[in-house]
Design a protein around this motif. Structure first.
Motif, PDB file in Angstrom:
ATOM      1  N   ASN A 107      23.655 -21.210  61.407  1.00 28.48           N
ATOM      2  CA  ASN A 107      22.197 -21.096  61.366  1.00 28.48           C
ATOM      3  C   ASN A 107      21.559 -22.440  61.720  1.00 28.48           C
ATOM      4  O   ASN A 107      20.612 -22.502  62.512  1.00 28.48           O
ATOM      5  N   LEU A 108      22.073 -23.518  61.141  1.00 27.48           N
ATOM      6  CA  LEU A 108      21.565 -24.856  61.471  1.00 27.48           C
ATOM      7  C   LEU A 108      21.793 -25.163  62.944  1.00 27.48           C
ATOM      8  O   LEU A 108      20.895 -25.650  63.642  1.00 27.48           O
ATOM      9  N   ASN A 109      22.973 -24.848  63.425  1.00 28.22           N
ATOM     10  CA  ASN A 109      23.304 -25.092  64.828  1.00 28.22           C
ATOM     11  C   ASN A 109      22.347 -24.340  65.754  1.00 28.22           C
ATOM     12  O   ASN A 109      21.861 -24.883  66.738  1.00 28.22           O
ATOM     13  N   ASN A 110      22.066 -23.079  65.417  1.00 26.12           N
ATOM     14  CA  ASN A 110      21.166 -22.264  66.248  1.00 26.12           C
ATOM     15  C   ASN A 110      19.741 -22.829  66.264  1.00 26.12           C
ATOM     16  O   ASN A 110      19.087 -22.844  67.311  1.00 26.12           O
ATOM     17  N   THR A 111      19.252 -23.279  65.111  1.00 28.52           N
ATOM     18  CA  THR A 111      17.886 -23.818  65.078  1.00 28.52           C
ATOM     19  C   THR A 111      17.789 -25.127  65.855  1.00 28.52           C
ATOM     20  O   THR A 111      16.794 -25.367  66.529  1.00 28.52           O
ATOM     21  N   VAL A 112      18.822 -25.943  65.788  1.00 33.37           N
ATOM     22  CA  VAL A 112      18.823 -27.198  66.563  1.00 33.37           C
ATOM     23  C   VAL A 112      18.858 -26.885  68.053  1.00 33.37           C
ATOM     24  O   VAL A 112      18.155 -27.516  68.843  1.00 33.37           O
ATOM     25  N   HIS A 113      19.669 -25.879  68.449  1.00 34.11           N
ATOM     26  CA  HIS A 113      19.722 -25.507  69.862  1.00 34.11           C
ATOM     27  C   HIS A 113      18.380 -24.962  70.347  1.00 34.11           C
ATOM     28  O   HIS A 113      17.970 -25.235  71.476  1.00 34.11           O
ATOM     29  N   LYS A 114      17.692 -24.192  69.498  1.00 34.56           N
ATOM     30  CA  LYS A 114      16.350 -23.708  69.868  1.00 34.56           C
ATOM     31  C   LYS A 114      15.406 -24.887  70.069  1.00 34.56           C
ATOM     32  O   LYS A 114      14.599 -24.899  70.999  1.00 34.56           O
ATOM     33  N   LEU A 115      15.509 -25.867  69.176  1.00 34.54           N
ATOM     34  CA  LEU A 115      14.684 -27.069  69.300  1.00 34.54           C
ATOM     35  C   LEU A 115      14.952 -27.763  70.635  1.00 34.54           C
ATOM     36  O   LEU A 115      14.018 -28.124  71.361  1.00 34.54           O
ATOM     37  N   LEU A 116      16.218 -27.905  70.974  1.00 33.57           N
ATOM     38  CA  LEU A 116      16.568 -28.580  72.232  1.00 33.57           C
ATOM     39  C   LEU A 116      16.095 -27.783  73.445  1.00 33.57           C
ATOM     40  O   LEU A 116      15.694 -28.370  74.456  1.00 33.57           O
ATOM     41  N   LEU A 117      16.127 -26.464  73.358  1.00 30.40           N
ATOM     42  CA  LEU A 117      15.625 -25.645  74.469  1.00 30.40           C
ATOM     43  C   LEU A 117      14.119 -25.790  74.629  1.00 30.40           C
ATOM     44  O   LEU A 117      13.606 -25.863  75.746  1.00 30.40           O
ATOM     45  N   ILE A 118      13.408 -25.850  73.521  1.00 35.17           N
ATOM     46  CA  ILE A 118      11.951 -26.003  73.575  1.00 35.17           C
ATOM     47  C   ILE A 118      11.586 -27.374  74.146  1.00 35.17           C
ATOM     48  O   ILE A 118      10.611 -27.508  74.893  1.00 35.17           O
ATOM     49  N   VAL A 119      12.390 -28.383  73.821  1.00 33.71           N
ATOM     50  CA  VAL A 119      12.131 -29.741  74.315  1.00 33.71           C
ATOM     51  C   VAL A 119      12.168 -29.789  75.842  1.00 33.71           C
ATOM     52  O   VAL A 119      11.521 -30.637  76.451  1.00 33.71           O
ATOM     53  N   GLU A 120      12.914 -28.857  76.447  1.00 31.80           N
ATOM     54  CA  GLU A 120      12.972 -28.806  77.917  1.00 31.80           C
ATOM     55  C   GLU A 120      11.569 -28.686  78.527  1.00 31.80           C
ATOM     56  O   GLU A 120      11.348 -29.123  79.653  1.00 31.80           O
ATOM     57  N   ASN A 121      10.625 -28.120  77.787  1.00 35.81           N
ATOM     58  CA  ASN A 121       9.252 -27.974  78.277  1.00 35.81           C
ATOM     59  C   ASN A 121       8.425 -29.249  78.126  1.00 35.81           C
ATOM     60  O   ASN A 121       7.259 -29.269  78.509  1.00 35.81           O
ATOM     61  N   TYR A 122       9.011 -30.275  77.563  1.00 41.85           N
ATOM     62  CA  TYR A 122       8.310 -31.546  77.329  1.00 41.85           C
ATOM     63  C   TYR A 122       9.051 -32.676  78.051  1.00 41.85           C
ATOM     64  O   TYR A 122       9.822 -33.417  77.450  1.00 41.85           O
ATOM     65  N   PRO A 123       8.813 -32.819  79.354  1.00 39.84           N
ATOM     66  CA  PRO A 123       9.566 -33.817  80.138  1.00 39.84           C
ATOM     67  C   PRO A 123       9.389 -35.244  79.627  1.00 39.84           C
ATOM     68  O   PRO A 123      10.329 -36.034  79.683  1.00 39.84           O
ATOM     69  N   ASN A 124       8.192 -35.595  79.123  1.00 41.88           N
ATOM     70  CA  ASN A 124       7.987 -36.965  78.616  1.00 41.88           C
ATOM     71  C   ASN A 124       8.865 -37.235  77.405  1.00 41.88           C
ATOM     72  O   ASN A 124       9.460 -38.310  77.278  1.00 41.88           O
ATOM     73  N   LEU A 125       8.940 -36.260  76.517  1.00 46.63           N
ATOM     74  CA  LEU A 125       9.768 -36.400  75.317  1.00 46.63           C
ATOM     75  C   LEU A 125      11.245 -36.409  75.691  1.00 46.63           C
ATOM     76  O   LEU A 125      12.020 -37.228  75.202  1.00 46.63           O
TER      77      LEU A 125
END
Length: 200
Positions: A107-125
């Motif tokens: 569950n922790l792994n999945n939430t971190v992966h979702k976070l990393l996927l969302i970060v793809e939409n933030y090129p500056n970050l």
């Protein structure tokens, strides 16, 4: 008469002595295998703890982006809290306990992966040095987790195979610490091919 008596005693005590030696040998080998599993379990907890320790740094780096989804960060923080709250007794590594531990970690792994996927939409970050280094450290930690879980499964396999052989299983069943151990299993749904959709 004395000679016959001595022969009878020898015929009784020599087999008993041999059986006691064999039981001691089996017991000592089970202890060694059990300790190897506990040591490997410590390694697994160590690498999972490393991942848990990296997550606050990742969350703080992401928080710096003012318009980042707060809900996603909350999910990561909640999943991390659940992962830190579970502890398993290394003397009771049965399949049920392993599954429970694995489910929370996944569950922790999945939430971190979702976070990393969302970060793809933030090129500056995504391009900041801190985020890049943290992402690399997380990826390295995931690889270490995989390696340690495989080693753990190898130790468990050797222990279970040894303890379940007849007549060793009889001796193992007399002692609670030599119960059959559980394995880490593949993630639920990992057999299915992931669906990749870049249109979202």
């Amino acid at each position: 008469m004395k000679k016959n008596f001595l022969k009878i005693i020898l015929y009784i005590f020599i087999p008993i002595f041999i059986i006691i030696l064999w039981i001691s040998n089996v017991y000592n080998h089970l202890v060694k295998l059990n300790e190897n599993i506990k040591t490997q379990w410590g390694q697994i907890e160590n690498v999972y703890q490393r991942r848990i320790d990296l997550i606050p740094n990742l969350v703080n780096t992401v928080k710096g982006s003012a318009n980042f989804e707060k809900n996603t960060l909350l999910h990561v923080i909640e999943a991390r809290a659940k992962a830190t709250s579970i502890s398993i007794n290394p003397n009771n590594l049965n399949q049920n306990q392993i599954n429970k531990y694995q489910k929370i970690q996944e569950n922790l792994n999945n939430t971190v992966h979702k976070l990393l996927l969302i970060v793809e939409n933030y090129p500056n970050l995504k391009s900041t040095k801190n985020f890049y280094e943290l992402q690399n450290q997380l990826e390295g930690t995931e690889n270490r987790i995989n390696v340690e879980r495989n080693r753990f499964n190898n130790h468990v396999n050797y222990f279970n195979t040894y303890r379940n052989q007849f007549p060793k299983i009889i001796i193992a069943n007399f002692f609670s610490q030599f119960k059959e151990k559980g394995y880490f299993q593949s993630q639920i749904g990992s057999i299915k091919s992931p669906i990749i959709d870049f249109s979202k």
